[in-house]
Design a protein around this motif. Structure first.
Motif, PDB file in Angstrom:
ATOM      1  N   ARG A   1      -4.146  -0.896   4.899  1.00 36.54           N
ATOM      2  CA  ARG A   1      -3.981  -1.566   6.191  1.00 36.54           C
ATOM      3  C   ARG A   1      -3.074  -2.786   6.074  1.00 36.54           C
ATOM      4  NH1 ARG A   1      -4.585  -0.813  11.687  1.00 36.54           N
ATOM      5  NH2 ARG A   1      -5.058  -2.783  12.726  1.00 36.54           N
ATOM      6  N   ALA A   2      -2.164  -2.926   7.030  1.00 40.37           N
ATOM      7  CA  ALA A   2      -1.326  -4.122   7.124  1.00 40.37           C
ATOM      8  C   ALA A   2      -1.530  -4.737   8.499  1.00 40.37           C
ATOM      9  CB  ALA A   2       0.136  -3.780   6.896  1.00 40.37           C
ATOM     10  N   GLU A   3      -2.137  -5.927   8.517  1.00 41.79           N
ATOM     11  CA  GLU A   3      -2.451  -6.592   9.784  1.00 41.79           C
ATOM     12  C   GLU A   3      -1.457  -7.733  10.021  1.00 41.79           C
ATOM     13  OE1 GLU A   3      -6.130  -9.145  11.825  1.00 41.79           O
ATOM     14  OE2 GLU A   3      -6.401  -8.153   9.869  1.00 41.79           O
ATOM     15  N   ARG A   4      -0.799  -7.718  11.150  1.00 43.50           N
ATOM     16  CA  ARG A   4       0.206  -8.734  11.468  1.00 43.50           C
ATOM     17  C   ARG A   4      -0.479 -10.033  11.877  1.00 43.50           C
ATOM     18  NH1 ARG A   4       5.804  -8.602  13.069  1.00 43.50           N
ATOM     19  NH2 ARG A   4       6.418 -10.795  13.172  1.00 43.50           N
TER      20      ARG A   4
ATOM     21  N   ILE B   1      -0.919  -9.057   6.364  1.00 45.65           N
ATOM     22  CA  ILE B   1      -1.978  -9.127   5.356  1.00 45.65           C
ATOM     23  C   ILE B   1      -2.336  -7.690   4.987  1.00 45.65           C
ATOM     24  CG2 ILE B   1      -4.249 -10.009   4.765  1.00 45.65           C
ATOM     25  CD1 ILE B   1      -2.156 -12.177   5.403  1.00 45.65           C
ATOM     26  N   VAL B   2      -2.104  -7.350   3.731  1.00 47.22           N
ATOM     27  CA  VAL B   2      -2.254  -5.965   3.289  1.00 47.22           C
ATOM     28  C   VAL B   2      -3.514  -5.816   2.448  1.00 47.22           C
ATOM     29  CG1 VAL B   2      -1.180  -4.059   2.025  1.00 47.22           C
ATOM     30  CG2 VAL B   2       0.249  -5.668   3.315  1.00 47.22           C
ATOM     31  N   ASN B   3      -4.323  -4.807   2.773  1.00 48.39           N
ATOM     32  CA  ASN B   3      -5.511  -4.475   2.004  1.00 48.39           C
ATOM     33  C   ASN B   3      -5.595  -2.957   1.833  1.00 48.39           C
ATOM     34  OD1 ASN B   3      -7.446  -6.970   1.634  1.00 48.39           O
ATOM     35  ND2 ASN B   3      -6.580  -7.158   3.706  1.00 48.39           N
TER      36      ASN B   3
ATOM     37  N   VAL C   1      -2.692   0.930  -7.733  1.00 49.71           N
ATOM     38  CA  VAL C   1      -2.245  -0.388  -7.274  1.00 49.71           C
ATOM     39  C   VAL C   1      -3.201  -0.838  -6.165  1.00 49.71           C
ATOM     40  CG1 VAL C   1      -0.355  -1.731  -6.299  1.00 49.71           C
ATOM     41  CG2 VAL C   1       0.151   0.208  -7.803  1.00 49.71           C
ATOM     42  N   PHE C   2      -3.758  -2.028  -6.340  1.00 49.93           N
ATOM     43  CA  PHE C   2      -4.745  -2.560  -5.386  1.00 49.93           C
ATOM     44  C   PHE C   2      -4.147  -3.745  -4.630  1.00 49.93           C
ATOM     45  CE2 PHE C   2      -7.046  -0.540  -8.821  1.00 49.93           C
ATOM     46  CZ  PHE C   2      -8.007   0.213  -8.154  1.00 49.93           C
ATOM     47  N   PHE C   3      -4.464  -3.802  -3.341  1.00 46.80           N
ATOM     48  CA  PHE C   3      -3.993  -4.888  -2.471  1.00 46.80           C
ATOM     49  C   PHE C   3      -5.220  -5.595  -1.890  1.00 46.80           C
ATOM     50  CE2 PHE C   3      -0.967  -1.435  -2.499  1.00 46.80           C
ATOM     51  CZ  PHE C   3       0.254  -2.050  -2.670  1.00 46.80           C
ATOM     52  N   ASP C   4      -5.375  -6.848  -2.242  1.00 42.65           N
ATOM     53  CA  ASP C   4      -6.509  -7.639  -1.787  1.00 42.65           C
ATOM     54  C   ASP C   4      -5.979  -8.864  -1.039  1.00 42.65           C
ATOM     55  OD1 ASP C   4      -8.907  -8.878  -1.367  1.00 42.65           O
ATOM     56  OD2 ASP C   4      -9.277  -9.401  -3.468  1.00 42.65           O
ATOM     57  N   ASN C   5      -5.875  -8.729   0.286  1.00 44.63           N
ATOM     58  CA  ASN C   5      -5.330  -9.795   1.137  1.00 44.63           C
ATOM     59  C   ASN C   5      -3.959 -10.257   0.653  1.00 44.63           C
ATOM     60  OD1 ASN C   5      -7.484  -9.968   3.019  1.00 44.63           O
ATOM     61  ND2 ASN C   5      -8.694 -11.166   1.556  1.00 44.63           N
ATOM     62  N   VAL C   6      -3.095  -9.297   0.370  1.00 43.20           N
ATOM     63  CA  VAL C   6      -1.735  -9.603  -0.083  1.00 43.20           C
ATOM     64  C   VAL C   6      -0.887 -10.015   1.120  1.00 43.20           C
ATOM     65  CG1 VAL C   6       0.344  -8.673  -1.165  1.00 43.20           C
ATOM     66  CG2 VAL C   6      -1.914  -8.027  -2.025  1.00 43.20           C
ATOM     67  N   GLU C   7      -0.267 -11.173   1.029  1.00 37.72           N
ATOM     68  CA  GLU C   7       0.581 -11.667   2.112  1.00 37.72           C
ATOM     69  C   GLU C   7       2.017 -11.171   1.913  1.00 37.72           C
ATOM     70  OE1 GLU C   7       0.321 -15.878   2.550  1.00 37.72           O
ATOM     71  OE2 GLU C   7      -1.846 -15.881   2.932  1.00 37.72           O
ATOM     72  N   VAL C   8       2.546 -10.534   2.944  1.00 37.73           N
ATOM     73  CA  VAL C   8       3.904  -9.980   2.888  1.00 37.73           C
ATOM     74  C   VAL C   8       4.684 -10.512   4.092  1.00 37.73           C
ATOM     75  CG1 VAL C   8       5.302  -7.884   2.846  1.00 37.73           C
ATOM     76  CG2 VAL C   8       3.022  -7.890   1.798  1.00 37.73           C
ATOM     77  N   PRO C   9       5.819 -11.162   3.856  1.00 34.63           N
ATOM     78  CA  PRO C   9       6.613 -11.651   4.996  1.00 34.63           C
ATOM     79  C   PRO C   9       6.979 -10.518   5.944  1.00 34.63           C
ATOM     80  CG  PRO C   9       7.429 -12.565   2.916  1.00 34.63           C
ATOM     81  CD  PRO C   9       6.420 -11.519   2.561  1.00 34.63           C
ATOM     82  N   ALA C  10       6.886 -10.787   7.252  1.00 32.03           N
ATOM     83  CA  ALA C  10       7.198  -9.759   8.248  1.00 32.03           C
ATOM     84  C   ALA C  10       8.649  -9.299   8.140  1.00 32.03           C
ATOM     85  CB  ALA C  10       6.910 -10.291   9.645  1.00 32.03           C
TER      86      ALA C  10
END
Length: 393
Positions: free
Chosen positions: A143-146, A152-154, A214-223
């Protein structure tokens, strides 16, 4: 359909052959020809050599820094590299994500990411498959939440090939749960050094850790790392997969490995056995048939006709051929292919027992490893359904 190469194309082939012979490091070629373990440095060294020449992105148009070769020239380049013993170019950057960035990325993204891919300096990984979404890729749940100017990717990706070396990863992420599953997917580029992103190796049957989770735990990614439009990622994914499945066919590597099979058979004294020669002949017929199929596609592209939509068919036949030549190599060596020594992949050592040839050391590892080829990139069972629907009608 014209399958004969022109004099100009033959001259192009000779020029490529000469350059590769002069620039391919001998130690790397030795490892490739004998199926020994390639290190990250080995793969990166060859990538940088190609990048310096401007040929790592050999399929790129001139406007993006590529050589602007046509389909036939690209095929000849790949064939000469394979036959010379060059490592297969790690495809995730130059072959997969780069065409997506070219086709759907904005100018800033193209200027930011393409130079590092073209030079071989930046190692890319692919983040498609998940524990519950392999061949059924539309089921991705990462999931990627804007939130403002970031996502925010989880979630989790799996079977990430060579992900332990990755510096950037392109991912399919779910940005909406409304409508059909395909309509809520986006295409995101993520820095693998980001806080909250972790990689865990998966040890395979051959003892290697070629793939990873590969695990994503509240990873912040620029829009700004979103490619194209939000929720349009499925379109971009299909564009990429056509490159991946054609690349998986890898007929040029099969031609090289066919010659290696013959060398092993001669060394082990089974080359003159009529039944074994029959098996080699059947394999060679399949390799030639696959090559003709590839050349049909190239001929269509060269003449300006619509290319045959047979990426799935190329993947099916190519992967089955790869499994078959690893199996025949094992059969040629017989019991001397059985010792399963992980270190043998590096040293070419076969143990202290009569009849052991150094060339036999990697055979078991390769055989086990290649059981995956009919599964990854979309399992062959699913590909057959796709071919039946889109090609046969």
């Amino acid at each position: 359909m014209d399958l004969a190469f022109t004099p100009e194309e033959q001259k192009f082939r000779e020029d490529i052959r000469t350059w590769v012979q002069e620039n391919l490091p001998a130690d790397i070629a030795h490892k490739v020809r004998n199926a020994l373990r390639l290190t990250r440095d080995d793969m990166q060294r060859w990538a940088r050599i190609l990048g310096k020449k401007g040929w790592l992105g050999h399929g790129w148009p001139k406007e993006f820094g590529g050589p602007g070769w046509n389909a036939v020239q690209k095929h000849l380049f790949e064939e000469e590299c394979a036959l010379a013993g060059a490592p297969r170019v790690v495809p995730f950057g130059p072959v997969m994500v780069a065409p997506v960035i070219m086709a759907f990325g904005n100018k800033e993204q193209q200027q930011r990411f393409l130079p590092g891919i073209a030079s071989g300096e930046v190692w890319w990984s692919q983040g498609y498959s998940e524990p519950g979404a392999g061949s059924d890729l539309a089921s991705v749940k990462t999931r990627a939440e804007r939130r403002g100017d970031k996502y925010i990717v989880n979630g989790q990706k799996t079977w990430t090939t060579l992900g332990q070396y990755g510096e950037w990863i392109f991912c399919l992420v779910r940005t909406s749960t409304e409508g059909k599953p395909q309509t809520g997917i986006s295409f995101l580029l993520i820095d693998m050094k980001s806080p909250g992103l972790s990689v865990r190796p998966i040890r395979l049957l051959d003892g290697e850790c070629e793939v990873n989770e590969v695990f994503f735990d509240n990873v912040e990614v620029p829009a700004e790392n979103l490619i194209g439009e939000e929720n349009k990622g499925w379109t971009y994914a299909k564009h990429l997969l056509s490159h991946e499945r054609t690349n998986i066919a890898d007929v040029n590597r099969s031609k090289r490995e066919l010659e290696r099979l013959k060398r092993i058979a001669r060394t082990e004294g089974v080359y003159d056995d009529p039944r074994f020669r029959d098996e080699i002949a059947k394999l060679e017929v399949d390799v030639v048939a696959l090559e003709m199929l590839v050349l049909r596609v190239l001929s269509a592209e060269k003449s300006g006709k619509n290319s045959l939509d047979i990426a799935g068919l190329l993947k099916i036949r190519g992967s089955e051929i790869q499994q078959r030549y690893t199996e025949l190599m094992m059969l040629a060596a017989g019991p001397f292919s059985l010792p399963f020594i992980e270190e043998a992949m590096e040293a070419g050592w076969q143990g202290d027992f009569p009849g052991g040839e150094a060339a036999n050391a990697p055979l078991a590892s390769n055989y086990f490893n290649y059981r995956k080829t009919t599964i990854y990139g979309g399992s062959n069972e699913v590909q057959r359904n796709i071919v039946a629907q889109t090609v046969l009608g």
